[in-house]
Motif scaffolding. Structure first.
Motif, PDB file in Angstrom:
ATOM      1  N   PHE A  12      33.942  68.168-103.556  1.00 21.44           N
ATOM      2  CA  PHE A  12      33.615  68.702-102.238  1.00 21.44           C
ATOM      3  C   PHE A  12      34.867  69.252-101.570  1.00 21.44           C
ATOM      4  O   PHE A  12      35.955  68.679-101.700  1.00 21.44           O
ATOM      5  N   THR A  13      34.717  70.345-100.845  1.00 22.37           N
ATOM      6  CA  THR A  13      35.812  70.938-100.079  1.00 22.37           C
ATOM      7  C   THR A  13      35.321  71.196 -98.660  1.00 22.37           C
ATOM      8  O   THR A  13      34.242  71.734 -98.464  1.00 22.37           O
ATOM      9  N   VAL A  14      36.142  70.790 -97.693  1.00 17.33           N
ATOM     10  CA  VAL A  14      35.856  71.037 -96.286  1.00 17.33           C
ATOM     11  C   VAL A  14      36.904  72.035 -95.795  1.00 17.33           C
ATOM     12  O   VAL A  14      38.100  71.797 -95.954  1.00 17.33           O
ATOM     13  N   VAL A  15      36.460  73.154 -95.217  1.00 20.48           N
ATOM     14  CA  VAL A  15      37.373  74.159 -94.692  1.00 20.48           C
ATOM     15  C   VAL A  15      37.232  74.172 -93.169  1.00 20.48           C
ATOM     16  O   VAL A  15      36.154  74.433 -92.650  1.00 20.48           O
ATOM     17  N   LEU A  16      38.318  73.862 -92.482  1.00 23.95           N
ATOM     18  CA  LEU A  16      38.332  73.867 -91.016  1.00 23.95           C
ATOM     19  C   LEU A  16      38.842  75.222 -90.545  1.00 23.95           C
ATOM     20  O   LEU A  16      39.856  75.705 -91.037  1.00 23.95           O
ATOM     21  N   HIS A  17      38.151  75.832 -89.608  1.00 26.62           N
ATOM     22  CA  HIS A  17      38.540  77.148 -89.109  1.00 26.62           C
ATOM     23  C   HIS A  17      38.979  77.110 -87.655  1.00 26.62           C
ATOM     24  O   HIS A  17      38.872  78.102 -86.946  1.00 26.62           O
ATOM     25  N   SER A  18      39.459  75.987 -87.198  1.00 22.40           N
ATOM     26  CA  SER A  18      39.975  75.889 -85.836  1.00 22.40           C
ATOM     27  C   SER A  18      41.493  75.947 -85.872  1.00 22.40           C
ATOM     28  O   SER A  18      42.127  75.360 -86.750  1.00 22.40           O
ATOM     29  N   CYS A  19      42.067  76.649 -84.931  1.00 21.82           N
ATOM     30  CA  CYS A  19      43.513  76.835 -84.888  1.00 21.82           C
ATOM     31  C   CYS A  19      44.271  75.508 -84.950  1.00 21.82           C
ATOM     32  O   CYS A  19      43.917  74.556 -84.262  1.00 21.82           O
ATOM     33  N   ARG A  20      45.263  75.479 -85.807  1.00 18.43           N
ATOM     34  CA  ARG A  20      46.235  74.389 -85.915  1.00 18.43           C
ATOM     35  C   ARG A  20      45.644  73.019 -86.246  1.00 18.43           C
ATOM     36  O   ARG A  20      46.269  72.001 -85.981  1.00 18.43           O
ATOM     37  N   THR A  21      44.475  72.959 -86.857  1.00 16.98           N
ATOM     38  CA  THR A  21      43.907  71.665 -87.234  1.00 16.98           C
ATOM     39  C   THR A  21      44.628  71.042 -88.422  1.00 16.98           C
ATOM     40  O   THR A  21      44.411  69.879 -88.732  1.00 16.98           O
ATOM     41  N   GLY A  22      45.508  71.798 -89.051  1.00 13.14           N
ATOM     42  CA  GLY A  22      46.305  71.274 -90.154  1.00 13.14           C
ATOM     43  C   GLY A  22      47.760  71.042 -89.781  1.00 13.14           C
ATOM     44  O   GLY A  22      48.587  70.762 -90.635  1.00 13.14           O
TER      45      GLY A  22
END
Length: 65
Positions: A12-22
């Motif tokens: 499974f892969t989760v891709v977050l598209h919110s600024c600077r969540t990484g």
């Protein structure tokens, strides 16, 4: 199959598209604050899940830039 109902989270892969969540942050006293992605990946529910998150601004354009 959904992540919630799967016995194994492998693959499974989760891709977050919110600024600077990484992005890990450091305050003026040198204290680190884990990013949202780091907190997620450290949870037992997300064991073996790949998490992808931007550490800067995340933007999309219909002009390809």
């Amino acid at each position: 199959m959904t992540l919630k109902n799967s016995e194994s989270k492998e693959g499974f892969t989760v891709v977050l598209h919110s600024c600077r969540t990484g992005r890990t942050t450091v305050d003026k006293n040198g204290n680190l604050t884990e990013s949202v992605a780091e907190k997620m990946s450290g949870s037992k529910e997300m064991k073996d899940v790949t998490i992808i998150a931007p550490d800067e601004r995340d933007g999309f354009s219909n002009k390809g830039t």
